[in-house]
Design a protein around this motif. Structure first.
Motif, short mmCIF file in Angstrom:
data_model
loop_
_atom_site.label_atom_id
_atom_site.label_comp_id
_atom_site.label_asym_id
_atom_site.label_seq_id
_atom_site.Cartn_x
_atom_site.Cartn_y
_atom_site.Cartn_z
N ARG A 53 1.01 -1.08 0.23
CA ARG A 53 0.18 -0.29 -0.01
C ARG A 53 0.81 1.29 0.13
N LEU A 54 2.03 0.80 0.09
CA LEU A 54 2.93 1.96 0.38
C LEU A 54 2.89 2.91 -1.18
N LYS A 55 3.05 1.59 -2.33
CA LYS A 55 2.30 2.81 -3.49
C LYS A 55 1.31 3.13 -3.43
N THR A 56 -0.26 2.61 -3.36
CA THR A 56 -0.78 3.81 -3.21
C THR A 56 -1.20 4.64 -2.46
N ASP A 57 -1.52 3.97 -1.26
CA ASP A 57 -1.75 4.94 0.53
C ASP A 57 -0.83 5.40 1.05
N PRO A 58 0.87 5.40 0.94
CA PRO A 58 1.32 5.50 2.31
C PRO A 58 0.95 6.00 3.71
N ALA A 59 -0.31 7.03 3.45
CA ALA A 59 -0.29 7.49 4.82
C ALA A 59 -1.73 6.58 5.39
N SER A 60 -1.89 5.57 4.76
CA SER A 60 -2.87 4.78 5.60
C SER A 60 -1.65 3.19 6.87
N LEU A 61 -0.58 3.87 6.18
CA LEU A 61 0.64 2.46 7.22
C LEU A 61 1.04 3.42 7.68
N SER A 66 2.96 7.13 15.46
CA SER A 66 4.47 7.98 14.71
C SER A 66 3.49 9.35 13.63
N ALA A 67 2.23 9.53 14.43
CA ALA A 67 0.76 10.10 13.55
C ALA A 67 1.38 11.69 13.83
N GLU A 68 2.05 12.11 14.78
CA GLU A 68 1.98 13.18 14.71
C GLU A 68 3.50 13.36 13.95
N GLU A 69 4.52 12.33 14.46
CA GLU A 69 5.88 13.03 13.47
C GLU A 69 5.36 12.91 12.27
N VAL A 70 5.41 12.66 12.20
CA VAL A 70 4.82 11.80 10.36
C VAL A 70 4.08 13.38 9.78
N ALA A 71 3.17 13.41 10.32
CA ALA A 71 2.79 14.50 9.35
C ALA A 71 2.54 15.22 7.86
N GLY A 72 0.87 14.28 7.40
CA GLY A 72 0.94 13.66 5.93
C GLY A 72 2.15 13.97 5.07
N ARG A 73 3.24 13.70 5.79
CA ARG A 73 4.95 13.29 4.49
C ARG A 73 4.64 11.70 4.87
N ALA A 74 3.83 11.22 4.44
CA ALA A 74 3.94 9.76 4.56
C ALA A 74 4.69 8.77 3.28
N GLY A 75 4.20 10.05 2.43
CA GLY A 75 4.63 9.18 0.80
C GLY A 75 6.05 9.73 -0.01
N GLN A 76 6.21 10.67 1.38
CA GLN A 76 8.16 12.12 0.85
C GLN A 76 8.59 10.62 0.05
#
Length: 138
Positions: A53-61, A66-76
């Motif tokens: 799912r990293l290919k299509t929806d990395p935020a779902s992983l 860790s959500a606060e630290e990642v803050a929407g940058r999961a797909g970078q």
């Protein structure tokens, strides 16, 4: 590149620290029923499927912790077209609902990079708590 490595290592440290703080004192009760634990092989297959799912929806992983630290940058770190190979044989469960698995990401036109992915099983499936590059991996 150094910034990415530093961020990854900080995330690993924060994630591992948060895991131990949040799970302190949650051991199975003495005399209670044994807890059913999935076989490592089935876990690794589930994790490999989730990591695709990293290919299509990395935020779902992204793991809740860790959500606060990642803050929407999961797909970078996973540009479109990146090839994802999960080494299911590398899965090392930690006995507490998570573990570490090796993942190789090869961006289009780029070189493969192996990462250690710290995984945790949440209510809605396997999530990535943190990653760190594996230096010197083949």
């Amino acid at each position: 590149m150094k910034r990415v490595i530093v961020v990854a290592l900080v995330l690993v440290g924060l994630g591992v620290g948060a895991f131990f703080v949040l799970n302190r004192g949650e051991a199975a009760p003495v005399g209670g029923s044994p807890v059913a634990v999935a076989e490592p092989e089935s876990e690794s297959g589930e994790i490999a499927a989730a990591l695709q799912r990293l290919k299509t929806d990395p935020a779902s992983l992204v793991a809740t912790n860790s959500a606060e630290e990642v803050a929407g940058r999961a797909g970078q770190g996973v540009p479109p077209g990146t090839d994802i190979k999960v080494d299911e044989g590398s899965w090392e469960p930690d006995g507490a609902g998570g573990g570490v698995i090796a993942v190789t990401l090869t961006p289009p036109g780029g070189s493969p990079q192996v990462y250690a992915a710290v995984m945790v099983l949440e209510d809605d499936g396997w999530k990535v708590l943190a990653t760190a590059p594996v230096e010197g991996a083949p």
